[in-house]
Design an enzyme around this catalytic site. Structure first.
Site, mmCIF file in Angstrom:
data_model
loop_
_atom_site.group_PDB
_atom_site.id
_atom_site.type_symbol
_atom_site.label_atom_id
_atom_site.label_comp_id
_atom_site.label_asym_id
_atom_site.label_seq_id
_atom_site.Cartn_x
_atom_site.Cartn_y
_atom_site.Cartn_z
ATOM 1 N N LYS A 3 6.550 -2.761 -19.504
ATOM 2 C CA LYS A 3 7.787 -3.233 -20.130
ATOM 3 C C LYS A 3 8.344 -4.379 -19.297
ATOM 4 C CE LYS A 3 12.452 -2.078 -21.560
ATOM 5 N NZ LYS A 3 13.069 -3.140 -20.737
ATOM 6 N N SER A 48 9.633 -0.920 -16.464
ATOM 7 C CA SER A 48 10.815 -1.764 -16.348
ATOM 8 C C SER A 48 11.205 -2.050 -14.897
ATOM 9 C CB SER A 48 11.965 -1.116 -17.132
ATOM 10 O OG SER A 48 13.024 -2.009 -17.325
ATOM 11 N N ASP A 85 3.374 -8.741 -4.699
ATOM 12 C CA ASP A 85 3.154 -10.186 -4.616
ATOM 13 C C ASP A 85 3.483 -10.742 -3.240
ATOM 14 O OD1 ASP A 85 2.315 -10.145 -7.192
ATOM 15 O OD2 ASP A 85 3.847 -11.486 -7.993
#
Length: 445
Positions: free
Chosen positions: A327, A302, A313
């Protein structure tokens, strides 16, 4: 309930009337919409009939409020593993948990196939000291079978006065028989951030959960490390997110912001395109661009995955460890008014800055490091991933990944992933094959 349904049904009828005028097939569509409305009302009538039959004929006089509460809970939990209804007591307890202090055993749990599943034990709590592990299934609490309980009922049964004891019966993958574990309850003070200076030149920061205190704790850790180690000597930071089950979305955004100058951290996309939200970095990089390694494993879920995905990224961090849990859905807390509790309802998927959905896939590390698992734990330390949970939201592109290793050695000297992170910051690559980085998509700032 009827008033609640009237507005959307009225809006739907209006849309069908527009189609009826604009298209020669409008009459068919209008008829189908009317049929759907009739079906919804017939199902509500069915619910009313069952409710009345139970009230009138059940062997003992039932509690009407409990019947309604159970019906609501069943409706919501049928959606996915993370949506749930909380009555007023459970809602109050959840607010205490996210504020960072509560009573109990110290485990993050979910419900799976009728049993309570341990997502992760919280560091330095009775559960972690008793040897509870990620992936353990709790089949009994004080001798009472969990099967048939709601998650809230099971959690409430595990709570109790401080210094009292509870006995959990644990079903553990690979174990020959269920394990009985006695645990004494304590006030759980969740200290979400711990840190120290390693070897005089690396700042190690362990983030165990994302509650209201996490960002402040992280900033204090960075400030303390920066004060203790001169900038010219500090080679970088290790942020340890292993077995961190997640928490508050806003804390994931602010933690990511502590390492980013600018750019998107995460976006959430719901059923309708206009519901898309984008969260961007704010506040600037508190580490002044120092190299960063993030440790993840099968228990990182999560909010942990939001942070790892954003820093990865933006090419701000190198990820080391094993694939994360997967998740990638957002639960919105919807209070239902005084005394009525709240809904935790899955309302969106979240996406990393490059547009990747993590749901049922997780985040793969740049450098995969498998720990040496003790013989007695062999075969028990692979966490069941989001993709293996019954009723989970499917992956956006249909490709799903199973669970990965979640074992973290109790002794730092045995922690291969941690030592790989330290070596990496010192410019040493222990395994050239494992160290080959995964391709990273460019992210516009």
């Amino acid at each position: 309930m009827r008033k609640t349904l009237l507005f959307p049904l009225g809006a739907l009828t209006g849309a069908c009337l527009t189609l009826l005028v604009a298209s020669p097939h409008g009459g068919v569509w209008a008829a189908r919409a009317a049929a759907r409305a009739d079906d919804a009302y017939s199902r509500l009538n069915l619910f009313g009939e069952v409710f009345e039959r139970v009230k009138a004929s059940y062997v003992e006089k039932p509690d009407n409020s409990k019947l309604i509460e159970g019906a609501i809970a069943g409706m919501v939990t049928s959606l996915d593993p993370h949506s749930r209804y909380m009555n007023d007591k459970a809602w109050t307890e959840m607010q205490e948990t996210t504020s960072g202090e509560f009573g109990g055993l110290g485990i993050e749990v979910t419900m799976e196939e009728g049993l309570v599943k341990v997502v992760s034990p919280i560091d330095d709590t009775p559960a972690s000291k008793a040897g509870i592990m990620s992936g353990d299934l709790i089949s009994k609490i004080d001798g009472d079978a969990v099967q048939g309980m709601t998650l809230e009922q099971a959690v409430n049964k595990m709570k109790g006065p401080v210094d009292t004891q509870t006995k959990l019966t644990i079903v553990r993958k690979g174990a020959d028989a269920p394990l009985d574990v006695a645990i004494k309850r304590e006030i759980i003070h969740v200290r979400p951030v711990r840190f120290h200076v390693e070897n005089g030149d690396i700042g190690y920061i362990r983030v165990t959960s994302f509650n209201e205190q996490t960002t402040d704790g992280l900033k204090k850790a960075i400030a303390s490390i920066s004060k203790d180690v001169p900038p010219e000597k500090l080679v970088g930071y290790v942020m340890d997110l292993r077995n961190n089950p997640g928490g508050l979305l806003d804390q994931a955004v602010s933690v990511s912001s502590a390492f980013l100058q600018r750019g998107e951290v995460v976006s959430t996309r719901g059923r309708n395109p206009e519901e898309t939200q984008r969260f961007t970095a704010r506040g600037g990089d508190f580490t002044k661009g120092k190299p960063l390694v993030v440790l993840v494993n099968g228990g990182s879920a999560s909010a942990s995955e939001i942070v790892a995905g954003a820093l990865h990224d933006h090419k701000r961090a190198t990820l080391i460890g094993t694939r994360s849990f997967g998740k990638g859905s957002v639960q919105t807390i919807i209070p239902l008014g005084a005394g009525n509790g709240a809904l935790a309802l899955t309302t969106a998927r979240y996406y990393t800055p490059s547009g990747r959905s993590i749901q049922a896939q997780g985040i793969a590390p740049d450098i995969e490091i498998l720990q040496d698992v003790p013989p007695e734990l062999k075969g028990r330390m692979d966490t069941m991933a989001e993709s293996q949970m019954r009723g989970h939201l499917s992956a956006a592109d249909g490709t799903e990944q199973t669970g990965s290793q979640s074992y973290v050695p109790p002794e730092e000297k045995d922690d291969k992933a941690l030592h790989t992170a330290y070596d990496f910051l010192h410019g040493v690559t222990a395994n050239a094959v494992a160290a080959k980085p995964a391709p990273k998509a460019a992210v516009p700032n």
